[in-house]
Enzyme design. Structure first.
Site, PDB file in Angstrom:
ATOM      1  N   ALA B  14       4.015  -4.105  21.068  1.00  7.88           N
ATOM      2  CA  ALA B  14       4.091  -2.744  21.595  1.00  7.88           C
ATOM      3  C   ALA B  14       5.205  -2.619  22.636  1.00  7.88           C
ATOM      4  CB  ALA B  14       2.746  -2.339  22.205  1.00  7.88           C
ATOM      5  N   CYS B  47      -0.598 -12.357  14.324  1.00  5.38           N
ATOM      6  CA  CYS B  47      -1.386 -12.414  13.089  1.00  5.38           C
ATOM      7  C   CYS B  47      -0.943 -13.554  12.195  1.00  5.38           C
ATOM      8  CB  CYS B  47      -1.268 -11.125  12.305  1.00  5.38           C
ATOM      9  SG  CYS B  47      -1.261  -9.682  13.344  1.00  5.38           S
ATOM     10  N   VAL B  84       3.379  -9.855  35.852  1.00  6.26           N
ATOM     11  CA  VAL B  84       3.203  -8.725  36.769  1.00  6.26           C
ATOM     12  C   VAL B  84       1.826  -8.846  37.410  1.00  6.26           C
ATOM     13  CG1 VAL B  84       2.977  -6.215  36.934  1.00  6.26           C
ATOM     14  CG2 VAL B  84       4.819  -7.240  35.563  1.00  6.26           C
ATOM     15  N   TYR B 433      -1.970   2.930 -13.379  1.00  2.00           N
ATOM     16  CA  TYR B 433      -2.722   2.124 -14.334  1.00  2.00           C
ATOM     17  C   TYR B 433      -1.802   1.422 -15.311  1.00  2.00           C
ATOM     18  CZ  TYR B 433      -4.887   0.909 -18.713  1.00  2.00           C
ATOM     19  OH  TYR B 433      -5.227   0.227 -19.849  1.00  2.00           O
ATOM     20  N   TRP B 441     -10.026   2.666 -15.474  1.00  2.00           N
ATOM     21  CA  TRP B 441     -10.625   3.328 -14.316  1.00  2.00           C
ATOM     22  C   TRP B 441     -10.453   2.366 -13.139  1.00  2.00           C
ATOM     23  CZ3 TRP B 441     -12.564   8.170 -13.545  1.00  2.00           C
ATOM     24  CH2 TRP B 441     -12.903   8.934 -14.675  1.00  2.00           C
ATOM     25  N   ARG B 449     -16.943   7.614  -8.430  1.00  2.00           N
ATOM     26  CA  ARG B 449     -17.821   8.280  -9.418  1.00  2.00           C
ATOM     27  C   ARG B 449     -19.284   8.027  -9.095  1.00  2.00           C
ATOM     28  NH1 ARG B 449     -15.710   6.340 -15.181  1.00  2.00           N
ATOM     29  NH2 ARG B 449     -17.886   6.656 -15.736  1.00  2.00           N
TER      30      ARG B 449
END
Lengths: 460, 460
Positions: B14, B47, B84, B433, B441, B449
């Site tokens: 960060a 990581c 710090v 697909y 599916w 579903r």
């Protein structure tokens, strides 16, 4: 009260999904189901044919999700090798012929489902009917091709067309030990991608020994004395020797019956339906699968996209509706994935030319990243191209070519397109990260960041 | 006009993303950037540490995206090994100590970025300070662990905790030839999943020879005469011999400086920011990465989710804002992916207990499918669990455990969650697909579903 009669024309994905779903909702006492299929097989994976031809799938029957016998055991009167020759809409009946006995008969319906599929485009060229020239659409087609390959001694194959089927069949024939030449019209293979991305596919095909010829206009199939294909000739005068020729130049909706019956067809010849997959203007006729056009939600117009995944969804929706339930098929965003050798290929949404045709102004962003953290063993390159609308920043399309994990990466963009997200919203997406699966900035997000900058730079 | 002074506390994802992005937007004449980092390293992939320990990544420096020298070359005054110790907000200055020389000094700022990260939880247990007991958060931690492993002759490792870090470290130690025992409190490892899904991880860990002990409350680390850990004792009286002990029981925000300065912290001790990553109530103080809490868009509350991918996004957003641009971080949906051996593990959105805690009523649907077409060679099982809100059918969460392609499958659900889709909308998604990548599916659609049916069955 007599049972309602449902007739299904076509016994593959859409037709038999519809029949099965309707049967789930209504028993035999309420609904009689008769299904007609011209071929020998039902509910098979046409998309699996290249892997069967290539030998990765060894048994034909592995491609069959449900056999005719299994459908019959579920109370569906399934008639294979029986072709429907006429739709009598006012009389609510169909005329069908048993292809073995030649017998014809009429069958009445209260509800009709058309799932007649698509057929390979066979341009009207001299020699196109020669032995050894194969289109690939049905399992019967695949069976014929494999028979032909087994009888052929030569090992030279020419594939005409370099779309999904052409590229997959080229790889399959390499796996079978053929020297493969792919003749295609465009500047790059895989014209379902923009040419810059197709170039990556081109290189991968060449790397596996496939010869590709761009800008090739096939004009003739040359035959030997026995009527067998021996070479393919192009407009530029070249002749490519071939012991087998595979046509991979796309398919077209098989809608001559529908046309003769006066049903509404779209620009690409596919049946037009409403959102419940009912044929437009009809009360009791439904259609789905490779014989219909679907709404492209990004381009805002209909297209013919023959894909098993849509066909299965159509069948599910139709079956729910004819079975007394309720479901809709809202449309597609144009997702398709494939691979050649280890290179994965994916697209969703619009290519540059689709966006132009849709009247959209757009920017593009292309980035190169890796499929895993760059330091993770086996990290492979992944190239992502993104299109975003000018001014609004709305995501319009994504193409991905690269190593493992590239193909299904495109699903992220498919969902974002469906949701109408901007590329700025895409940058903020919370996608999974761990070194074996992605760099810390997923390549799709990196492309979106670049697209955000491009949108800003383009101004209004 | 004098250049504005930006001070960054913390030199990993960060902090250095923020510094780099700010530098991209403003040159050294406009903005002076000073960054403080306690450790030796900057901008590394925490990581990636398990893969370095496990030997798949051989060079420590492969985990470093940008070295201190590279940052300095870009005009950032980077002070490594400098901690710090105090934030003087009214005085707009920070006090820092060089950990090597012991020298202390004050540095003034106009804008301050806090990116102090997280620290491994170290419960106050007897023996927790013994040699050979390791937390894993920073690259320095990883370096110490590897040093310890290289000096140790014994080959018994105990990992305390079975979350992502615990499971990944357990696998890493197996790769290094250790006999590994994982002690964890819950009924199943990987408590970031519901226990039914965690059970699948349990089996995979056992299959690779890892011993897992559920319901284990660690009470003491036993030491030898030289102060080295020799065993881990649990509340039930068991003792697990250990030549090395790895703590994988999570991390907590490193926010003591912020707390002392009176900055607002949330329930989990992380800094609270607004959507631009500015600390709440502050004009010129920003915070991001593992020391902040983020908004969970599905649960509607803040959570502490220490992940490199969020940290990088935070840095990008902060850097844009302090550099005079504009960006926001809208929140997360809780996506996380991992693997143990060949088993991929993913989650996004809410688990059952999260949904209960959020006051939501829901249904669940779990399905078992395959990662490719079932007939494709190497098809592996994939289990998908889906949570949907009762009545509305809104998607609430997805967990996936299975073979190749399972982990990043969860991204589809992450996007759908972000867009607020219902499970009915998920069923209609146009996902890629082709037989090598998915059944016709997609498993996520099959789960949706089933969830649609469950929502209907549950009524209002």
């Amino acid at each position: 009260m007599a049972a309602e009669r449902l007739v299904v024309v076509g016994g593959d994905a859409a037709g038999m999904s519809a029949a099965s779903q309707a049967r789930r909702l209504k028993g035999a006492g309420e609904l009689e189901i008769t299904a007609f299929e011209r071929g020998h097989f039902t509910s098979y994976s046409a998309c699996g044919i290249p892997y069967w031809v290539g030998g990765q799938v060894t048994e034909r029957d592995d491609l069959i999700a449900r056999t005719p016998e299994e459908h019959r055991a579920r109370g569906i009167d399934l008639r294979t090798r029986t072709e429907v020759l006429e739709l009598d809409l006012p009389g609510r009946r169909v005329r069908a012929r048993n292809l073995d006995s030649g017998e014809e008969s009429w069958t009445g319906w209260d509800k009709l489902v058309l799932a007649t599929g698509a057929r390979p485009v066979r341009p009207k060229l001299p020699g196109i009917g020669a032995h050894g020239v194969h289109g690939i659409q049905s399992l019967d087609d695949g069976q014929r091709l494999i028979g032909s390959l087994e009888r052929t001694e030569g090992r030279r194959a020419v594939v005409v067309g370099a779309g999904y089927i052409g590229v997959e069949m080229a790889e399959a024939l390499v796996h079978r030990g053929y020297e493969v030449t792919v003749l295609h019209r465009g500047p790059q293979p895989m014209a379902t991608l923009d040419p810059d991305m197709g170039g990556l596919v081109h290189r991968a095909m060449n790397a596996m020994g496939i010869v590709t010829v761009s800008g090739a206009e096939v004009v003739k199939i040359l035959e030997d004395e026995e009527g067998r294909a021996r070479a393919v000739a192009t407009a530029s005068g070249e002749e490519y020797p071939a012991d087998v020729v595979v046509l991979g130049i796309g398919v077209e909706p098989r809608t001559s019956l529908a046309r003769e019956a006066g049903l509404p067809l779209g620009e690409s010849g596919g049946l037009l339906t409403d959102l419940s997959m009912r044929v437009r203007g009809q009360e009791d006729v439904w259609a789905g699968g490779d014989c219909v056009e679907v709404l492209d939600l990004v381009a805002g117009r209909n297209r013919h996209i023959p894909l098993g995944t849509h066909a299965n969804k159509h069948g599910q929706v139709i079956g729910s509706n004819v079975g007394g339930g309720y479901a809709t098929f809202p449309g597609v965003v144009g997702t398709a994935v494939s691979k050649v050798c280890d290179l994965e290929i994916a697209r969703t949404g619009l290519r540059e030319k689709d966006a132009l045709a849709a009247g959209l102004r757009f920017v593009t962003a292309t980035i190169r990243s890796t499929n895993t953290a760059g330091y993770y063993p086996g990290a492979a390159e992944m190239t992502v191209k993104m299109l975003a609308e000018r001014r609004t920043g709305r995501l319009l399309g994504v193409q991905i070519v690269g190593g493992a994990g590239s193909a299904k990466r495109v699903d992220v963009a498919a969902v974002a397109l469906t949701a109408g997200m901007t590329v700025e919203q895409v940058v903020a997406l919370d996608l999974g990260y761990a070194p074996p699966f992605s760099p810390v900035w997923d390549p799709v997000l990196v492309a979106a960041r670049k697209a955000v900058s491009a949108v800003r730079a383009a101004g209004v």
